[in-house]
Design an enzyme around this catalytic site. Structure first.
Site, PDB file in Angstrom:
ATOM      1  N   TYR A  11      68.886  20.205  33.546  1.00 47.45           N
ATOM      2  CA  TYR A  11      68.883  19.312  34.709  1.00 47.45           C
ATOM      3  C   TYR A  11      67.957  18.128  34.476  1.00 47.45           C
ATOM      4  CZ  TYR A  11      68.007  17.644  39.453  1.00 47.45           C
ATOM      5  OH  TYR A  11      67.864  16.859  40.560  1.00 47.45           O
ATOM      6  N   THR A  15      66.591  21.865  50.759  1.00 45.40           N
ATOM      7  CA  THR A  15      68.046  21.779  50.887  1.00 45.40           C
ATOM      8  C   THR A  15      68.658  23.007  50.215  1.00 45.40           C
ATOM      9  OG1 THR A  15      68.426  20.641  48.784  1.00 45.40           O
ATOM     10  CG2 THR A  15      67.848  19.259  50.685  1.00 45.40           C
TER      11      THR A  15
END
Length: 237
Positions: free
Chosen positions: A154, A189
């Site tokens: 990532y 989130t």
């Protein structure tokens, strides 16, 4: 840039940082092209914004598909006649150590996190050139500046996006197209839950996070960046 009445396209607009950014920019008077895969959610969000007096259209699209990205941008210009700001927000993580990371997962997030924004930039740059300028905001991550076990893939995609942003900023400055890179920290989130790869690594990362921002906090920083146009926007600045 003064955001009032500006046309803003946001990818990943249906949830998390994207949704919070839509709502924050709405208070500043923006018009919206909402892009995400969730067609029903986007439709309801567009209707909500319209009921509040904001002009908004829902454009369901998979940002990892360059053709769908171009189609969403073309439809935005057909509807509004211009596109002033694009926020490349959508992204996904793939977790796992370098020893066990799935190459297929890595390719998937490269398509979404790197080639998605590149496709959007390549589609929007000629439009902004014709209209005399515009603003490109790429949402990176502070992990692109760090070395965190389990998040190498990532971080690599976001580091690539950083360099694309830096280079485009230099290439486009003479045409009044400004490029901003925003660096969120860990944010509250479903991003971690939606990560590809090994859940065990993802869970360890969430539990070890020293600070978690709200999506609304990040959205405020994104709006600040749009208004003041720094080259880079961090959460502590």
């Amino acid at each position: 840039m003064d955001i009032r009445d500006k046309v803003v396209l946001i990818t990943g607009a249906s949830a998390g940082i994207g949704l919070a950014t839509v709502r924050r920019f709405a208070t500043a008077g923006a018009k919206f092209a909402l892009v995400a895969r969730s067609a029903d959610v986007l439709k309801h969000l567009a209707e909500e914004l319209q009921s509040q007096g904001s002009d908004a259209i829902a454009l369901p699209a998979d940002v990892s598909d360059p053709q769908q990205v171009r189609g969403a941008i073309e439809e935005t210009v057909r509807h509004f006649g211009r596109l002033d700001v694009i926020i490349n927000n959508v992204g996904q993580a793939a977790v796992g150590t370098i020893a066990d990371l799935s190459p297929d997962d890595f390719r998937k997030i490269i398509d979404l996190n790197v080639f998605g924004p590149i496709a959007a930039m390549q589609a929007v740059i000629p439009i902004m050139q014709k209209q005399g300028g515009g603003l490109i905001i790429n949402i990176s991550s502070v992990v692109s500046k760090m070395s965190i076990p389990g998040l190498g893939a990532y971080a690599a995609t976001k580091a690539a996006l950083n360099m694309i942003s830096d280079t485009a900023r230099s290439e486009l400055v003479s045409e009044n197209i400004r490029v901003i890179t925003v660096y969120p920290r860990s944010t509250a989130t479903d991003f971690g839950k939606n990560a590809l790869g090994t859940p065990r690594v993802s869970q360890q990362r969430r539990e070890g996070s020293p600070m978690v921002d709200t999506p609304e906090f990040v959205a405020e920083k994104i709006l600040f960046a749009a208004l003041h146009e720094p080259d880079e926007q961090y959460m502590d600045s």
